[in-house]
Each structure stands twice: as structure tokens, then as C-alpha cells.
Motif scaffolding. Sequence first.
Motif, short mmCIF file in Angstrom:
data_model
loop_
_atom_site.label_atom_id
_atom_site.label_comp_id
_atom_site.label_asym_id
_atom_site.label_seq_id
_atom_site.Cartn_x
_atom_site.Cartn_y
_atom_site.Cartn_z
N LEU A 205 27.15 34.37 8.54
CA LEU A 205 25.73 34.15 8.26
C LEU A 205 25.60 33.19 7.07
O LEU A 205 26.36 33.28 6.11
N LEU A 206 24.64 32.28 7.13
CA LEU A 206 24.39 31.40 6.00
C LEU A 206 23.81 32.22 4.85
O LEU A 206 22.85 32.96 5.03
N VAL A 207 24.42 32.11 3.66
CA VAL A 207 23.92 32.87 2.51
C VAL A 207 23.32 31.97 1.43
O VAL A 207 22.54 32.43 0.60
N ARG A 208 23.69 30.69 1.47
CA ARG A 208 23.13 29.77 0.46
C ARG A 208 23.17 28.35 1.00
O ARG A 208 24.08 27.98 1.76
N LEU A 209 22.16 27.56 0.62
CA LEU A 209 22.15 26.14 0.90
C LEU A 209 21.60 25.42 -0.32
O LEU A 209 20.60 25.86 -0.91
N HIS A 210 22.25 24.33 -0.71
CA HIS A 210 21.78 23.52 -1.83
C HIS A 210 21.73 22.07 -1.39
O HIS A 210 22.69 21.56 -0.82
N GLN A 211 20.59 21.42 -1.64
CA GLN A 211 20.45 20.03 -1.24
C GLN A 211 19.85 19.20 -2.35
O GLN A 211 18.95 19.64 -3.06
N VAL A 212 20.39 17.98 -2.50
CA VAL A 212 19.85 16.99 -3.42
C VAL A 212 19.33 15.84 -2.59
O VAL A 212 20.08 15.24 -1.81
N GLU A 213 18.05 15.53 -2.75
CA GLU A 213 17.42 14.47 -1.97
C GLU A 213 17.73 13.09 -2.58
O GLU A 213 18.28 12.98 -3.68
N THR A 214 17.38 12.04 -1.84
CA THR A 214 17.66 10.69 -2.30
C THR A 214 16.91 10.34 -3.58
O THR A 214 17.35 9.49 -4.35
N ASP A 215 15.78 11.04 -3.82
CA ASP A 215 15.01 10.79 -5.04
C ASP A 215 15.43 11.69 -6.19
O ASP A 215 14.81 11.70 -7.25
N GLY A 216 16.52 12.48 -5.99
CA GLY A 216 17.03 13.34 -7.04
C GLY A 216 16.47 14.74 -7.06
O GLY A 216 16.95 15.60 -7.81
N LYS A 217 15.47 15.02 -6.24
CA LYS A 217 14.90 16.36 -6.19
C LYS A 217 15.90 17.34 -5.59
O LYS A 217 16.60 17.01 -4.64
N GLU A 218 15.94 18.54 -6.16
CA GLU A 218 16.88 19.55 -5.70
C GLU A 218 16.16 20.71 -5.03
O GLU A 218 15.08 21.12 -5.46
N TYR A 219 16.80 21.24 -4.00
CA TYR A 219 16.24 22.32 -3.20
C TYR A 219 17.33 23.34 -2.94
O TYR A 219 18.49 22.98 -2.73
N GLN A 220 16.98 24.63 -2.96
CA GLN A 220 17.98 25.66 -2.70
C GLN A 220 17.34 26.84 -1.96
O GLN A 220 16.20 27.20 -2.24
N ILE A 221 18.08 27.42 -1.01
CA ILE A 221 17.69 28.69 -0.43
C ILE A 221 18.82 29.68 -0.68
O ILE A 221 20.00 29.32 -0.76
N MET A 222 18.45 30.96 -0.83
CA MET A 222 19.42 32.01 -1.10
C MET A 222 19.06 33.25 -0.30
O MET A 222 17.88 33.61 -0.18
N LEU A 223 20.07 33.89 0.25
CA LEU A 223 19.85 35.08 1.05
C LEU A 223 19.18 36.17 0.23
O LEU A 223 19.60 36.48 -0.89
N ASP A 224 18.15 36.75 0.80
CA ASP A 224 17.48 37.90 0.20
C ASP A 224 18.04 39.18 0.82
O ASP A 224 18.63 40.02 0.15
N GLN A 225 17.86 39.31 2.14
CA GLN A 225 18.43 40.45 2.86
C GLN A 225 18.61 40.06 4.32
O GLN A 225 18.01 39.11 4.81
N GLY A 226 19.47 40.80 5.01
CA GLY A 226 19.70 40.48 6.41
C GLY A 226 20.41 41.59 7.14
O GLY A 226 20.93 42.54 6.53
N THR A 227 20.44 41.48 8.45
CA THR A 227 21.20 42.40 9.30
C THR A 227 21.96 41.59 10.34
O THR A 227 21.47 40.55 10.80
N VAL A 228 23.14 42.06 10.69
CA VAL A 228 23.95 41.45 11.74
C VAL A 228 24.32 42.55 12.72
O VAL A 228 24.95 43.54 12.33
#
Length: 238
Positions: A205-228
Motif C-alpha cells: 500500500l502507498l504510505v507516502r508521496l512527496h513531489q516537488v513541482e517545476t516552480d519549486g512548490k512541494e506537495y506531500q500525502i501521508m497515510l492516515d489509516q487503512g485496511t487491506v
Amino acid sequence: MRRALLLALALFSFPALAAEVKPFSASYTADWKQLPVSGTAERSLKSLGDGRWELSFEASMLVASLTEQSTFRMDGDAFLPLAYRYERSGLGKGKEIEHDFDWNEKQVIGNDRGTPVRIPLNRGMQDKSTYQLALQYDVAAGEQSMSYQVVDGDEIETYDFRVLGEEVVRTKAGLIDAIKVERVRDPTQSSRKTILWFAKDWSHLLVRLHQVETDGKEYQIMLDQGTVDGKAVEGRRD
């Protein structure tokens, strides 16, 4: 930011064979370093019967929302997309995409923001959700570099990835051992950077994603909770 949010559709499980695909659901928090707003995202995979699966994503924040849905089936260990729908509102102009995959006629038919789409369809081609499942499959199988042909709007794009190693990710569900993967781009074509972390012990399962855009802006998502497969995701505690 829009592309980062779309790429964050990554709440999916690793299937080795069709019979081993596991349903899941997961929720995430999303943050933009330059903006004082946070968002939420929900991703789920469920069986529709008859060998078909539905992968759904919904995201919302203060100024925008988007939904994405993909229906696919398994043929051995291959993902065969059947239908893809995407809708975004609130971030500049709205956007709608519809793709239907006709495996008998070997073509993709649909529209991208009102423009008709008709693309030759070959085995191995993915939509913008199913390639993520294929990525998890390959990561779990021990592959170190991966490449996918993806129907992106009215074109076929090549998405390349490579494994960087292993890392522990601190989430609200606890400390999770993860495999770290990087999207590979030609630096002469794009300065965007994307890193993803997949949970080793929870069907990747994806637990984290970090992205830096071409204009330098940063974005991140982080797992809160989940079930498999009905079991709550739990990491180690300090």
C-alpha cells in the motif's frame, strides 16, 4: 499541484495473480508546503464480481476536488483496464476525461476535455490508475526499474520508475517499513521530482508521496489509516 494530486491516487494493493488481488481502503492527509491548507483523500479497491475490479479515488481540499475511477480485470498477472473516468473542479478550469478500453477491437475510445480520443490499444497499456497497481506488483516482485505505457489524455506516455532502497516511514498508523521508489524523468525535459513509499508488510500500500513541482512548490500525502483485505493497517510504535 494538480499533477501531484492526481499522482497521489496511489492507494492500491499488490496482486501476484488475479485470485490474490486484495480489496483495500485507505485515507490520507495532504499538505502543501507553501499553502496554509490541508486536504484529504480516500482510495479503495473492491471486487465487482465476474473477475472485474473497481479502483476509486476521491480528494478534496478547501479550493478543489477530484474523483477518479478505473474498472479493470486480471488476465493471469496482467492488468487489463476496461474503463477510466476522471473529473476535476475548482483548480482553474474543470477537467473531464473518459476512456473505454475495447480489447476486441484493440482501441481506446473516449474524450479528453471534450476532444474525441481514439488510440490503438496494445496489451500492456495501462490507464492512469492501473499503472500504479502494476508498479506495486513489480516493486513487490523485486524489480529495480520499471516502465509503463500509459494512456494519458489523448496520448500514450512512458512512465519510468526506479527503486531507491528501503526506509521507515512514520505515519499515524505507526512506523512502517517501506520501499522507496522514484519517478524517473529526463532532467532536460522536466525538473519535477516524485518519490513514493510502499508498505512492505501491507500488500505494498502507498504510505507516502512527496513531489516537488517545476516552480519549486512541494506537495506531500501521508497515510492516515487503512485496511487491506479487511485488516487494519498497523505499524510499530516507538
